[in-house]
Design a protein around this motif. Sequence first.
Motif, PDB file in Angstrom:
ATOM      1  N   ILE A  91       6.347   9.134  -7.253  1.00 24.61           N
ATOM      2  CA  ILE A  91       7.865   8.895  -6.608  1.00 24.61           C
ATOM      3  C   ILE A  91       8.433   7.768  -6.913  1.00 24.61           C
ATOM      4  N   PRO A  92       9.457   7.632  -7.483  1.00 28.86           N
ATOM      5  CA  PRO A  92      10.266   6.456  -8.054  1.00 28.86           C
ATOM      6  C   PRO A  92      10.562   5.512  -7.036  1.00 28.86           C
ATOM      7  N   PHE A  93      10.595   4.388  -6.926  1.00 24.13           N
ATOM      8  CA  PHE A  93      10.996   3.236  -5.997  1.00 24.13           C
ATOM      9  C   PHE A  93      11.395   1.791  -6.750  1.00 24.13           C
ATOM     10  N   ILE A  94      11.956   1.220  -5.752  1.00 24.73           N
ATOM     11  CA  ILE A  94      12.181  -0.121  -6.221  1.00 24.73           C
ATOM     12  C   ILE A  94      11.925  -1.135  -5.013  1.00 24.73           C
ATOM     13  N   ILE A  95      11.381  -2.173  -5.315  1.00 24.64           N
ATOM     14  CA  ILE A  95      10.803  -3.302  -4.204  1.00 24.64           C
ATOM     15  C   ILE A  95      11.993  -4.220  -4.114  1.00 24.64           C
ATOM     16  N   ARG A 110       0.852  -1.201  -0.163  1.00 26.57           N
ATOM     17  CA  ARG A 110       0.062   0.063   0.024  1.00 26.57           C
ATOM     18  C   ARG A 110       0.798   1.463  -0.103  1.00 26.57           C
ATOM     19  N   LEU A 111       2.243   1.089   0.721  1.00 28.97           N
ATOM     20  CA  LEU A 111       3.065   2.507   0.813  1.00 28.97           C
ATOM     21  C   LEU A 111       3.403   2.542  -0.776  1.00 28.97           C
ATOM     22  N   CYS A 112       3.671   1.498  -1.623  1.00 32.93           N
ATOM     23  CA  CYS A 112       4.087   1.631  -3.013  1.00 32.93           C
ATOM     24  C   CYS A 112       2.950   2.291  -3.865  1.00 32.93           C
ATOM     25  N   ASP A 113       1.726   1.878  -3.608  1.00 33.95           N
ATOM     26  CA  ASP A 113       0.723   2.451  -4.191  1.00 33.95           C
ATOM     27  C   ASP A 113       0.650   3.562  -4.089  1.00 33.95           C
ATOM     28  N   THR A 114       0.889   4.254  -2.958  1.00 32.88           N
ATOM     29  CA  THR A 114       1.024   5.907  -2.766  1.00 32.88           C
ATOM     30  C   THR A 114       1.980   6.451  -3.386  1.00 32.88           C
ATOM     31  N   LEU A 115       2.905   5.691  -3.279  1.00 32.44           N
ATOM     32  CA  LEU A 115       4.348   6.307  -3.978  1.00 32.44           C
ATOM     33  C   LEU A 115       4.085   6.486  -5.461  1.00 32.44           C
ATOM     34  N   LEU A 161       4.260   9.456   7.378  1.00 29.67           N
ATOM     35  CA  LEU A 161       5.569   8.535   7.020  1.00 29.67           C
ATOM     36  C   LEU A 161       6.291   9.214   5.814  1.00 29.67           C
ATOM     37  N   LEU A 162       5.379   9.543   4.768  1.00 26.18           N
ATOM     38  CA  LEU A 162       6.202  10.241   3.723  1.00 26.18           C
ATOM     39  C   LEU A 162       6.940  11.590   4.226  1.00 26.18           C
ATOM     40  N   ASP A 163       6.519  12.187   5.029  1.00 29.58           N
ATOM     41  CA  ASP A 163       7.261  13.502   5.604  1.00 29.58           C
ATOM     42  C   ASP A 163       8.812  12.952   6.037  1.00 29.58           C
ATOM     43  N   PHE A 218      -0.737   1.012   9.536  1.00 33.62           N
ATOM     44  CA  PHE A 218      -1.958   1.029   8.774  1.00 33.62           C
ATOM     45  C   PHE A 218      -1.798   2.168   7.389  1.00 33.62           C
ATOM     46  N   ILE A 219      -2.147   1.764   6.243  1.00 32.97           N
ATOM     47  CA  ILE A 219      -2.377   2.558   5.168  1.00 32.97           C
ATOM     48  C   ILE A 219      -3.610   2.231   4.541  1.00 32.97           C
ATOM     49  N   PRO A 220      -4.465   2.901   4.330  1.00 33.46           N
ATOM     50  CA  PRO A 220      -5.736   2.704   3.550  1.00 33.46           C
ATOM     51  C   PRO A 220      -5.915   1.958   2.303  1.00 33.46           C
TER      52      PRO A 220
END
Length: 352
Positions: A36-40, A26-31, A347-349, A158-160
């Motif tokens: 915001i670029p990311f790698i898992i 869910r964090l990656c969904d938000t990113l 968390l993003l902050d 928790f992330i919705p």
Amino acid sequence: MRKTKSIAEIGVYPPPAGGISVHVERLCDTLEQKQIPFIIYDGNGENGEKKRAVVPIPEIEKWAWKYLWQKNEDIIHNHFLRWQIRFTLSLLKLKGKKIVHTVHSLRNDGTQLGLAQKVMVFLTGLLSDHFVAVSEEVKEKLLELRIPERKISVIPAFIPPTTDLESDIKKIPDYVLKTFTKYPQVIVANGGVGNLYNGEELYGLDLCIDMFTKLARENKKLAFVYCITHIGEQALLEQYTERIAAHGLEERFLLVQEKIPFYPLIQKATLFVRPTASDGDAISLREAIYLGTPAIASDVVKRPNGVITFVNRDADDFTKTCREVLYAPPTDLLQYRQEQERYVEQLLDILL
């Protein structure tokens, strides 16, 4: 133009679905939504079909040391629980990277650390930029380990849900959905089977069966759906199945072994229960509060605002509490929804 910093999400990604892997997903969904670029980097390896591309890391310790010498992302966000991994990744601070650890649990950490381990924890605290504790209890344990308080923030995990509800409902078997159509009141729970903690069923399936056996006699319109996340001991699962059948409740108490989205069931449910003998900050409880479903949990740890508790491993109190909530559910759950929505922005902050 200023370059957008990239994030390495290092942990586990579903399948299988669990508290940490769902948080990462869910964090990656938000990113992704915020571009915001990311790698898992996925410690679950090649386990099942993934929703998005991941870098599998089956041998975590070896990979972590190799990763030090590779090209890295700008921000290292670690979810692994072992201090060895936290320490290894914190060395990337020497390459100018930002290091953030989300500490989902310290349940397995011993209070007596050897000298080498104490030095490793000290250096991890010195090098890392921040520690996100998912509860006040985790923060207290980090402080006991002498992690600087200025580097610790308490933010629940928790992330919705951000996925499409209708498409997730299509992944749920008909026999499960029909239970919600046939019975006006349905209790739901999820967890393992046959995982013992101090000799007791960790996730409390035995308590659920005892409670439902009593309430089912009083209320013919009541059903129960228990989604099994993993099986620790097959023989215990067979015993529970036989116990349910002995009471003639096999059509009203479902043991679901398919891996399906769980939050749509919470949303449809009359009541969500989590009778765990030990716990952290359970995402499923916050999910229930967010979705407006009454939630009951053991008092083994401090629970989120809005959760109703019963005395841990007390079958009579569990049954009594469930009965009361089914007959007179709380009506003020909406006030807790906004509280749950704020956590991902906090968390993003820290990350950015």
